[in-house]
Design an enzyme around this catalytic site. Structure first.
Site, PDB file in Angstrom:
ATOM      1  N   TYR A 147      32.708 -16.543 -17.907  1.00 20.63           N
ATOM      2  CA  TYR A 147      32.845 -17.975 -17.647  1.00 20.63           C
ATOM      3  C   TYR A 147      31.978 -18.719 -18.656  1.00 20.63           C
ATOM      4  CZ  TYR A 147      32.488 -22.480 -15.163  1.00 20.63           C
ATOM      5  OH  TYR A 147      32.527 -23.813 -14.810  1.00 20.63           O
ATOM      6  N   ASP A 242      26.945 -16.667 -25.323  1.00 18.63           N
ATOM      7  CA  ASP A 242      26.708 -17.605 -24.229  1.00 18.63           C
ATOM      8  C   ASP A 242      25.603 -17.055 -23.335  1.00 18.63           C
ATOM      9  OD1 ASP A 242      26.650 -19.215 -22.036  1.00 18.63           O
ATOM     10  OD2 ASP A 242      28.799 -19.134 -21.620  1.00 18.63           O
ATOM     11  N   LYS A 270      20.892 -23.673 -17.823  1.00 24.24           N
ATOM     12  CA  LYS A 270      20.188 -23.181 -16.629  1.00 24.24           C
ATOM     13  C   LYS A 270      18.653 -23.158 -16.786  1.00 24.24           C
ATOM     14  CE  LYS A 270      24.316 -21.585 -14.558  1.00 24.24           C
ATOM     15  NZ  LYS A 270      25.499 -20.876 -14.998  1.00 24.24           N
TER      16      LYS A 270
END
Ligand SMILES: *Cc1c(COP(=O)(O)O)cnc(C)c1O
Length: 436
Positions: A147, A242, A270
């Site tokens: 994702y 990522d 994050k």
């Protein structure tokens, strides 16, 4: 343990559903795949969160990864508080943005320049635009089950064969865009080689989670990340790592440091926002200089580099740099958790696979091994739902989906606590077994 009261959360959920689609601002929060009612949270402290009915939970979600120090970390609250007093946003550069950029660049050798944005979605979307602008190519390659946020080009799933087009995984994503996204199974090196043989010169970039976290935790197979590096270099495509989850979770250098790879571009999010909305993408200077205002790849943001988020980010990275033992400790707690869980499942004869890297782990209800999306999908999600609900009722807050990671934060300071949670897990696994 007495039956948990969730009356207030239920009322709040009913109200929320009148005004917000599904009552939530991010779908997984609705608890649909685990058949439960979401708890409305009023506060957090350390590794605990508290809901609107006053129930206390030990939290393994950590806001989906950012809260490596646990909730309401005093240093972050202090530093954000100090920034708040000076104003919330200026739409003009501040010194703190350079400070944070330099801190990240000093930690991650492959990043020479970076830009701050508000979300991982935005960072991945722009990294891909940059790769397309830099290479002059339109096609991108992503791995099934990874994702990278919800930009159009990335909401695709596999077509029916190697040479077929991907299909949009969401209504509203044009097929014309999906046609430009090639999908490949995670960890399948020969498949990747075959795709590059067929379409290598058309591919702008390969984007990958170096340790997958969004199909549950799936570590990279030996040679997988290296193969991406080799093939992208050979065909003039860019390698985008990522690290929105893994960055500053698996160490100061992220997964790329851990596995010894050097991508062209890295996406972070994050943890670097310390629990506030902040993300970044960065990498090779010669690529980053193609961004506006220096180059002609456009990107902008009203709240990019927001002073409160930047203050939280600096605070988080400073503490990670200072507190040398932190990673060792959360990884150790993580290994105790995983070993304990694995032993319990074995004793009870429940077929499971537990994948973990450092402080992130997933208990899959399948014999395994789980190495990609297809094998992760063999998990018995009914069993996970039972396990999840039994844990929640007993005060342990896990991700409300089989295909997510459990995160250990520095809020877990006492190993006794892990033993307590394992006792709860033992009962939850009994409930799973009885239901067969
Ligand atoms: C969370 C996540 C994103 C998206 O970040 P948002 O801030 O939720 O938009 C992108 N990539 C990975 C690997 C993620 O885990």
């Amino acid at each position: 343990m007495s039956q948990q009261i969730t009356k207030r959360s239920s009322e709040l959920f009913t109200q929320a559903q009148k005004y917000i689609p599904g009552g939530v601002n991010s779908p997984v929060r609705a608890f649909r795949s685990v058949g439960a009612t979401p708890r409305f949270i009023v506060k957090g402290r350390g590794n605990r969160i508290y809901d609107a009915d006053g129930n206390e939970y030990i939290d393994f979600v950590s806001s989906w990864g950012p809260l490596i120090f646990g909730h309401a970390s005093p240093n972050i609250i202090n530093d954000v508080g100090a920034a708040l007093k000076l104003g919330t946003s200026f739409g003009a550069p501040t010194e703190a943005e350079t400070t944070l950029a330099k801190m990240i660049i000093d930690c991650v050798p492959s990043i020479e320049m970076l830009r701050l944005v508000n979300s991982g979605t935005e960072a991945c979307m722009t990294a891909i635009r940059l790769a397309r602008g830099f290479t002059g190519r339109d096609k991108i390659l992503k791995f099934i089950g990874c994702y990278h946020g919800h930009a159009d080009s990335l909401l695709v799933e596999a077509g029916s064969g190697l040479a077929t087009f991907s299909t949009p995984s969401s209504k509203g994503v044009p097929q014309a865009l999906a046609n430009l996204t090639i999908t490949a199974p995670y960890n399948d090196i020969s498949y990747l080689e075959e795709i590059f043989r067929l379409a290598g010169p058309e591919i702008a970039c390969v984007i990958v989670e170096p340790v997958a976290g969004n199909m549950g935790v799936v570590p990279p197979a030996p040679g997988f990340l290296e193969a991406i590096r080799t093939l992208t270099s050979q065909y003039g495509a860019l390698f985008i790592c990522d690290e929105v989850i893994t960055g500053f979770r698996l160490g100061l250098t992220g997964a790329q440091g851990m596995y010894g790879i050097s991508p062209d571009l890295t996406v972070l999010g994050k943890i670097i926002g310390g629990g506030l909305p902040l993300a970044a993408f960065g990498g090779r200077r010669d690529i980053m200089e193609h961004l506006s205002p220096l180059g002609d790849v456009y990107q902008a943001g009203t709240l990019s580099g927001n002073p409160l988020a930047v203050a939280a980010g600096i605070s988080a990275i400073e503490r990670l740099q200072k507190e040398k033992g932190l990673y060792g400790r959360i990884n150790y707690v993580g290994s105790r958790w995983v070993e304990g869980l694995s032993k319990l499942a074995k004793e009870k004869g429940i077929p499971v696979t537990i994948n973990s890297v450092g402080s992130m782990s997933t208990l899959f209800f399948t014999e395994g091994p789980v190495t990609d999306f297809a094998s992760a999908s063999k998990s018995d999600t009914q069993k996970y739902a039972l396990y999840f609900r039994a844990m929640l009722e007993a005060g342990v807050y896990l991700a409300p989906s089989q295909f997510e990671a459990a995160f250990i934060s520095a809020g877990f300071m006492l190993l006794d606590e892990i033993d307590d949670v394992l006792e709860i897990a033992s009962k939850a696994l009994d409930a799973v077994k009885e239901a067969k």
